[in-house]
Design an enzyme around this catalytic site. Structure first.
Site, PDB file in Angstrom:
ATOM      1  N   SER A   1      27.988  65.289  43.250  1.00  0.00           N
ATOM      2  CA  SER A   1      28.550  64.176  42.495  1.00  0.00           C
ATOM      3  C   SER A   1      29.035  63.116  43.483  1.00  0.00           C
ATOM      4  O   SER A   1      29.748  63.427  44.432  1.00  0.00           O
ATOM      5  CB  SER A   1      29.704  64.689  41.659  1.00  0.00           C
ATOM      6  OG  SER A   1      30.311  63.615  41.037  1.00  0.00           O
ATOM      7  N   GLY A   2      28.622  61.887  43.275  1.00  0.00           N
ATOM      8  CA  GLY A   2      29.039  60.793  44.171  1.00  0.00           C
ATOM      9  C   GLY A   2      28.100  60.599  45.344  1.00  0.00           C
ATOM     10  O   GLY A   2      28.365  59.779  46.218  1.00  0.00           O
TER      11      GLY A   2
ATOM     12  N   THR B   1      22.726  58.327  40.772  1.00  0.00           N
ATOM     13  CA  THR B   1      22.523  57.342  39.703  1.00  0.00           C
ATOM     14  C   THR B   1      22.048  56.013  40.302  1.00  0.00           C
ATOM     15  O   THR B   1      21.141  55.372  39.758  1.00  0.00           O
ATOM     16  CB  THR B   1      23.823  57.158  38.917  1.00  0.00           C
ATOM     17  OG1 THR B   1      24.244  58.448  38.497  1.00  0.00           O
ATOM     18  CG2 THR B   1      23.628  56.279  37.721  1.00  0.00           C
TER      19      THR B   1
ATOM     20  N   ASN C   1      33.953  60.256  42.314  1.00  0.00           N
ATOM     21  CA  ASN C   1      33.107  59.091  42.057  1.00  0.00           C
ATOM     22  C   ASN C   1      33.730  58.286  40.928  1.00  0.00           C
ATOM     23  O   ASN C   1      34.062  58.830  39.880  1.00  0.00           O
ATOM     24  CB  ASN C   1      31.707  59.593  41.662  1.00  0.00           C
ATOM     25  CG  ASN C   1      30.736  58.459  41.452  1.00  0.00           C
ATOM     26  OD1 ASN C   1      31.120  57.289  41.485  1.00  0.00           O
ATOM     27  ND2 ASN C   1      29.478  58.806  41.249  1.00  0.00           N
TER      28      ASN C   1
ATOM     29  N   SER D   1      31.129  58.299  37.772  1.00  0.00           N
ATOM     30  CA  SER D   1      30.369  59.536  37.795  1.00  0.00           C
ATOM     31  C   SER D   1      29.685  59.780  36.450  1.00  0.00           C
ATOM     32  O   SER D   1      30.300  59.630  35.394  1.00  0.00           O
ATOM     33  CB  SER D   1      31.321  60.667  38.112  1.00  0.00           C
ATOM     34  OG  SER D   1      30.625  61.874  38.117  1.00  0.00           O
ATOM     35  N   SER D   2      28.401  60.113  36.497  1.00  0.00           N
ATOM     36  CA  SER D   2      27.700  60.405  35.241  1.00  0.00           C
ATOM     37  C   SER D   2      28.187  61.763  34.750  1.00  0.00           C
ATOM     38  O   SER D   2      28.127  62.734  35.484  1.00  0.00           O
ATOM     39  CB  SER D   2      26.195  60.480  35.468  1.00  0.00           C
ATOM     40  OG  SER D   2      25.796  59.502  36.376  1.00  0.00           O
TER      41      SER D   2
ATOM     42  N   GLY E   1      25.295  66.622  40.002  1.00  0.00           N
ATOM     43  CA  GLY E   1      25.084  67.422  41.206  1.00  0.00           C
ATOM     44  C   GLY E   1      25.862  68.713  41.176  1.00  0.00           C
ATOM     45  O   GLY E   1      26.652  68.979  40.270  1.00  0.00           O
TER      46      GLY E   1
ATOM     47  N   GLU F   1      28.560  71.319  41.736  1.00  0.00           N
ATOM     48  CA  GLU F   1      30.003  71.098  41.733  1.00  0.00           C
ATOM     49  C   GLU F   1      30.741  72.358  42.154  1.00  0.00           C
ATOM     50  O   GLU F   1      30.522  73.437  41.590  1.00  0.00           O
ATOM     51  CB  GLU F   1      30.477  70.650  40.347  1.00  0.00           C
ATOM     52  CG  GLU F   1      30.103  69.210  40.051  1.00  0.00           C
ATOM     53  CD  GLU F   1      30.601  68.707  38.707  1.00  0.00           C
ATOM     54  OE1 GLU F   1      31.163  69.506  37.946  1.00  0.00           O
ATOM     55  OE2 GLU F   1      30.387  67.513  38.430  1.00  0.00           O
TER      56      GLU F   1
HETATM   57  N1  LIG Z   1      22.387  52.872  47.961  1.00  0.00           N
HETATM   58  C1  LIG Z   1      23.691  52.611  47.837  1.00  0.00           C
HETATM   59  N2  LIG Z   1      24.188  51.471  48.393  1.00  0.00           N
HETATM   60  C2  LIG Z   1      25.497  51.190  48.258  1.00  0.00           C
HETATM   61  N3  LIG Z   1      26.388  51.969  47.603  1.00  0.00           N
HETATM   62  C3  LIG Z   1      25.948  53.096  47.008  1.00  0.00           C
HETATM   63  C4  LIG Z   1      24.573  53.463  47.092  1.00  0.00           C
HETATM   64  N4  LIG Z   1      24.428  54.610  46.423  1.00  0.00           N
HETATM   65  C5  LIG Z   1      25.647  54.944  45.951  1.00  0.00           C
HETATM   66  N5  LIG Z   1      26.562  54.044  46.291  1.00  0.00           N
HETATM   67  C6  LIG Z   1      28.015  54.085  45.982  1.00  0.00           C
HETATM   68  O1  LIG Z   1      28.393  55.375  45.653  1.00  0.00           O
HETATM   69  C7  LIG Z   1      28.944  55.441  44.340  1.00  0.00           C
HETATM   70  C8  LIG Z   1      28.498  56.696  43.657  1.00  0.00           C
HETATM   71  O2  LIG Z   1      27.143  56.664  43.387  1.00  0.00           O
HETATM   72  P1  LIG Z   1      26.487  57.355  42.106  1.00  0.00           P
HETATM   73  O3  LIG Z   1      25.044  57.023  42.140  1.00  0.00           O
HETATM   74  O4  LIG Z   1      27.229  57.029  40.891  1.00  0.00           O
HETATM   75  O5  LIG Z   1      26.690  58.862  42.438  1.00  0.00           O
HETATM   76  P2  LIG Z   1      26.183  60.127  41.603  1.00  0.00           P
HETATM   77  O6  LIG Z   1      25.351  59.603  40.488  1.00  0.00           O
HETATM   78  O7  LIG Z   1      25.414  60.890  42.593  1.00  0.00           O
HETATM   79  O8  LIG Z   1      27.403  60.804  41.170  1.00  0.00           O
HETATM   80  C9  LIG Z   1      28.425  54.245  43.644  1.00  0.00           C
HETATM   81  O9  LIG Z   1      29.343  53.816  42.680  1.00  0.00           O
HETATM   82  C10 LIG Z   1      28.324  53.240  44.788  1.00  0.00           C
HETATM   83  O10 LIG Z   1      29.576  52.644  45.022  1.00  0.00           O
HETATM   84 MG   LIG Z   2      25.621  59.787  38.585  1.00  0.00          MG
END
Ligand SMILES: Nc1ncnc2c1ncn2[C@@H]1O[C@H](COP(=O)(O)OP(=O)(O)O)[C@@H](O)[C@H]1O
Ligand SMILES: [Mg+2]
Length: 1074
Positions: A106-107, A111, A156, A159-160, A386, A388
């Site tokens: 997660s984070g 996404t 996050n 977070s989804s 992811g 956890e």
């Molecule tokens: N390619 C990227 N460039 C810049 N920031 C990113 C990138 N990928 C993720 N982040 C940062 O990390 C945070 C978490 O990403 P997210 O995709 O929501 O994580 P997950 O879906 O894996 O929980 C996002 O809100 C963003 O701030």
């Molecule tokens: Mg996500």
């Protein structure tokens, strides 16, 4: 040259397959070094490892999209776009359905990665109104799903809290047609509870912050988050997240997707109901039976909820506070305790929200689904929560980690399978590599007869006392010896002392690490039961959307069959997903979280090491390199390295494979380093590849020098030849040109000479002709002039002598004419007294002008005269005559001018006294007046009447009116008067006359001028002789006693009564006049 760079940077290789030596340490260092250089993407073959930068990098611009569009995968820096492009091309060109599997904690950036993939595909697929609409709908599903399905967690901020798999469907041209979204296991427990520092789902905060006052009023909500029990357990606003703006973006997105305003309202109403349910407070009360019961503490919130959903508050209250239990054929209504009531309330809120979320996904699907039945290609993007590991892990973590375990399995199987298949396809012999196969863990969980999930279901369905302890005991029995299962009991059995594993917990050794699960709540969550009373109450509501969420509430459809458990449902949906993924070509994006603090540029090696381990990256590289680290089709390989052998350079005539064989034979690598597949060359160690690359670089440098040498030589040669050719050409041209010039010059000279000669001849002829013509012309001219001269001389007389006169006359006449016409227009007024006259315009007309003036004046006078009556005319004639006689001669005259001549001063006709005199005069009276007669002797005066007729002058006595003297006019010789203004006159008589004997008469008349004038006129008229008049100061009169000289003296003594006559001696008399 350039494209070799990413391959050869040994310190931070872009593809970990080329790592040498391959250890966990070197892999970690490579990742760290690349991360330091902001190269967040790294490959393992065609798997992308993405390290979350936690900062925005300038690598997602439209230019970057262009750079990666149709790129050569290994020729550009690793990028998520490269894998997206590869997948898209494979889908479009090779007709292979694709799936993109994004995994990570997660984070870690899953996404974001999925969004990048989607936006890349949207950007490179073709454009058109319809296609753009589809793309826009697909992209806009994100903000909506994120609002309802994402929340802030400790790891996050966005977070989804659900798993998402989205199939994007394309037509044969690669244009997106639509898609289908599947969602997995929304973390609904968050609705009623969340850890401190986290938040509930974004939508609640967005709605309260971004909803207009009117909307909030309509939804019966307050703007204050703290008011709501489900929200006020932690922070409400987040730095860097504008809830209000996100709400608007979400609303816009819904519009784009095609939600009707009514649907949006219904959706928000149900959301509001969930929020408000958290504020329904229960209080305990006691029934008559003494049983504890619960009741609604404050009916207002309940009331408002019921108003929103169109339900009778009593129904909801009953459903919340009591429960119908069916025992055999009876139904009994039992009351609930307060905790039971709260449990029911929370279960209701969770159920409403999770069903609403399912409805939302379905609603989006109806908008984006592909309508036409044409054949489609599919690209699936999986963004699932992811792995956890928390302090306290419950049912949700168990399920999530199970899903991740399955994904790891698919990853292992697919990469291996792919690898194996490739070797088989290529006919290469290879020895299997050791790697961790996690199917044993999957089996531990999902085995349909003895898996943990099966056990849990069994426990849930088992009649009798059901609780987690029996469930745990069962697990302990079953998996007492399982390598990946642990619990206090199994540890005890194995005599392991471990304080980290408490009671009521079991631990699974997941591929990604050991996770301790607390069994509390497993059964309840697996059952996921909602009291039937509540679902029936919801079904009874008039709110169409809410009602549709609870179809089982329909009393008609009551079934006693228990609904499938959550675990069962999830397992089957995961199985479906797996099946789906297996049917597609997988592409992997493995996300890594570099630190726990969401900070940019912080790389915590320990944290990454753990992820590298459980993601099995090292194994991944190993598998990938199991036999051979590098493989490439013969064609591109030969193309790249053909310069290393003189036999293949510059051109190889045979097949690509033979070429590669010849080339590598020349290079003399050990036999075991190489393997020749059917279509590809395999190179075992990266070292060989690097050596190849190094040689290539050197060779390329040589070749470049050679080519440069040749090119320069060629260029100089051609340049020289060109110059020589040009020089010859130029000199040829120049000579030719000079020759031509000389010829032209000669020709021109000849021509000039010719021309001169001809010209001279022609001019001479011309001159001759001209002179002839001039002579002719001269003769003619002279003759003409002569004749003209003669003629003129003849006629000059007629012309010039009279011309000036004629002209002068003409001008003169013209001027005169103008003058006269002008004068006629400007004549002065006709009044006789007006003597004005315009000035003369021309000097030469001065005399005529004066003449005309006098003519005009005289004409005016004549006109005046003509209109006078005869009497007036006679009068004026008399006046005129008087003027002729006396003007400037006698002073009296000027006085008499104003006095009119009245003739009859006596009134002869009227006065009867003078009747006789009148008759005697017989109408011939000219004048009648009173005069004074001077006594000749004394000089005294006596009055007499004087009567002048046309024949006589009669003096009569005034008293008797008897005539005393009658004088014939012919007897009057002359008359004398003085120069002064007196009335004294002397009538000189002819001596021969009878009366004359008495001597001259001296008279004084008051109308002397009139008297003399009339006398003159009458005399002239009758005798035709003028009166002789003397105007003098000294004259002599004839008296009977001799002549007397009379002297007139002007004296003041005379007075107004007339002159005084003084006799001075006998012959002198002095008359004093004034
Ligand atoms: N390619 C990227 N460039 C810049 N920031 C990113 C990138 N990928 C993720 N982040 C940062 O990390 C945070 C978490 O990403 P997210 O995709 O929501 O994580 P997950 O879906 O894996 O929980 C996002 O809100 C963003 O701030
Ligand atoms: Mg996500």
């Amino acid at each position: 040259m350039e494209d070799a760079a990413p391959l050869l940077d040994a310190e931070a290789v872009a593809d970990l397959v080329l790592l040498d030596p391959l250890t966990e340490e070197s892999l970690l260092q490579t990742l760290q070094e690349r991360f330091r250089r902001s190269d967040i993407y790294t490959y393992i073959g065609n798997v992308v490892i993405s390290v979350n930068p936690y900062q925005s990098l300038p690598i997602y611009t439209p230019e970057k999209v262009q750079e990666y569009h149709e790129c050569n995968f290994f020729a550009v820096k690793p990028h998520i776009y490269a894998i997206a492009d590869d997948a898209y091309r494979s889908l479009r060109d090779r007709d292979r359905d694709q799936c993109i599997l994004i995994t990570g904690e997660s984070g870690a950036g899953k996404t974001e990665a999925s969004k990048l993939v989607m936006s890349y595909v949207a950007a490179v697929s073709s454009k058109g109104e319809e296609v753009n609409k589809v793309k826009e709908q697909l992209l806009q599903s994100n903000p909506v799903l994120e609002a309802f399905g994402n929340a802030k967690t400790a790891r996050n901020d966005n977070s989804s809290r659900f798993g998402k798999y989205m199939d994007v469907e394309f037509d044969f041209k690669g244009e997106p047609l639509g898609g289908v979204i599947s969602n997995y296991l929304l973390e609904k427990s968050r609705i009623v509870r969340h850890v401190k520092g986290e938040r509930n789902f974004h939508i609640f905060y967005q709605l309260l912050a971004g909803g207009s006052a009117q909307l909030l009023q309509q939804l019966k909500l307050r703007q204050d988050c703290g008011h709501y029990g489900y929200l006020n357990q932690g922070t409400s606003s987040l730095p860097g997240m504008d809830d209000a703006a996100n709400f608007r973006a979400m609303q816009d997105a819904m519009k784009v997707i095609g939600f009707s305003p009514a649907e949006v309202t219904a959706l928000l109403e149900v959301t509001a109901v969930v929020l408000k349910l958290g504020n329904v407070q229960l209080s305990s009360s006691f029934q008559a039976s003494g049983m504890e019961a619960c009741s609604i503490a404050e009916p207002r919130e309940l009331q408002e909820i019921c108003e929103l959903i169109g339900l009778d508050p009593g129904t909801l209250e009953q459903a919340l506070c009591s429960r119908t239990v069916k025992a055999r054929n009876e139904t009994v209504l039992t009351t609930l305790t307060v905790p039971q009531g709260y449990y029911g309330r929370d279960a209701l809120a969770k159920n409403i929200y999770s069903r609403l979320f399912d409805w939302l996904v379905n609603r989006i699907n109806t908008s984006i689904q592909v309508k036409s039945g044409e054949q489609r290609k599919v690209m699936g993007v999986l963004d699932i929560y992811g792995f956890e590991i928390f302090q306290d892990n419950g049912f949700e973590q168990f399920i999530i980690n199970y899903c991740n375990e399955k994904l790891q399995q698919i990853f292992i199987l697919m990469t291996l399978k792919e690898e194996q298949e490739e070797y088989v396809r290529e006919g290469i012999q290879w020895t299997p590599v050791e790697f961790f196969d996690n199917s044993i863990i999957c089996n531990l969980i999902e085995n349909s007869t003895s898996g943990i999930l099966a056990m849990l279901d069994e426990e849930c369905l088992r009649p009798g006392v059901v609780n987690e302890d029996t469930f745990l005991t069962k697990l302990n029995q079953l998996f007492a010896t399982h390598k990946h299962y642990e619990s206090k009991e199994t540890q005890n059995a194995r005599r392991v002392m471990d304080t980290s594993l408490p009671a009521r917990c079991f631990r699974i050794h997941h591929y990604a690490g050991k996770v301790t699960y607390n069994v509390t709540g497993f059964i309840e969550k697996n059952n996921d039961l909602l009291f039937r009373d509540l679902s029936q109450a919801m079904w009874a509501a008039r709110h169409a959307l809410l009602r549709s969420l609870f179809p089982e509430g329909d009393p008609q459809k009551v079934s006693l069959k228990l609904p499938p458990t959550a675990g069962f449902q999830f397992k089957s949906s995961v199985a479906m997903l797996m099946k789906n993924l297996y049917s597609k070509n997988p592409n992997y994006i493995r996300c890594i979280k570099p630190n726990d603090t969401k900070s940019a540029m912080v790389f915590t090696p320990e944290l990454v090491r753990a992820q590298v381990r459980y993601l099995g990256l090292l194994e991944n590289v190993r598998v990938r390199r199991a036999g051979y680290a590098f493989r490439q089709l013969y064609g591109p390989f030969l193309q790249r390295y053909k310069m290393l052998s003189p036999r293949t350079w510059p051109r190889w005539a045979g097949s690509d494979r033979e070429g590669a064989e010849v080339l590598l034979a020349d290079l003399a690598y050990p036999k075991e380093e190489l393997a020749f597949g059917h279509t590809k060359i395999f190179i075992r160690s990266p070292r060989t590849l690097f050596d190849l690359e190094r040689r290539r670089q050197e060779r390329v440098a040589q070749l470049v020098t050679l080519i440069q040498k040749m090119v320069r030589g060629w260029r100089c040669r051609t340049q020289y030849q060109l110059m020589r050719k040009s020089q010859i050409l130029i000199s040829a041209w120049f000579r030719g040109h000079a020759q031509k010039n000389r010829y032209k010059q000669t020709k021109r000279s000849a021509l000039i000479l010719q021309a001169y000669a001809r010209g001279w001849k022609s001019r001479r002829l011309l001159r001759e002709l001209k002179s002839q013509r001039r002579r002719c012309a001269a003769a003619t001219t002279i003759a003409a002039h002569w004749r003209g001269y003669q003629a003129r001389r003849t006629y000059r007389r007629y012309f010039r002598t009279s011309a000036s006169t004629f002209l002068a006359n003409f001008i003169y006449r013209r001027l005169v004419c103008r003058y006269l016409v002008g004068l006629a227009k400007n004549l002065p007024p006709l009044s006789v007294l007006d003597r004005t006259w315009p000035p003369a315009p021309y000097k030469f007309l001065g005399d005529a002008h004066q003449e005309l003036k006098s003519i005009f004046y005289r004409w005016k006078c004549k006109k005046y005269r003509d209109q006078l009556p005869p009497s007036r005319r006679a009068q004026l004639q008399a006046k005129l005559c008087a003027s002729e006689l006396f003007k400037d001669k006698k002073t009296l005259y000027s006085k008499s001018v104003q006095q009119p001549f009245r003739s009859d001063y006596l009134g002869l006709k009227q006065n009867p006294k003078y009747q006789k005199l009148h008759t005697m005069a017989k109408d011939k009276v000219v004048m009648a007046d009173t005069v004074r007669k001077v006594n000749r002797a004394s000089g005294k005066t006596v009055p007499r009447l004087l009567l002048l007729t046309t024949e006589h002058l009669v003096l009569a006595d005034p008293k008797t009116a008897q005539p005393k003297t009658v004088l014939g006019l012919g007897d009057i010789r002359s008359v004398s008067v003085t120069r002064f203004s007196d009335g004294f006159l002397v009538l000189h008589l002819k001596e021969v006359s009878t009366v004359g004997a008495k001597g001259d008469f001296l008279l004084v008349s008051d109308h002397l001028i009139e008297l003399v004038t009339r006398l003159h006129q009458t005399l002239e008229a009758t005798t035709g002789q003028a009166l002789t008049l003397h105007i003098t100061d000294k004259f002599s009169t004839r008296f009977p006693k001799g002549d007397m000289s009379v002297t007139v003296v002007e004296s003041p003594k005379a007075g107004p009564d007339g002159p005084i006559c003084k006799k001075k001696g006998s012959h002198k008399m002095e008359v004093l006049v004034h």
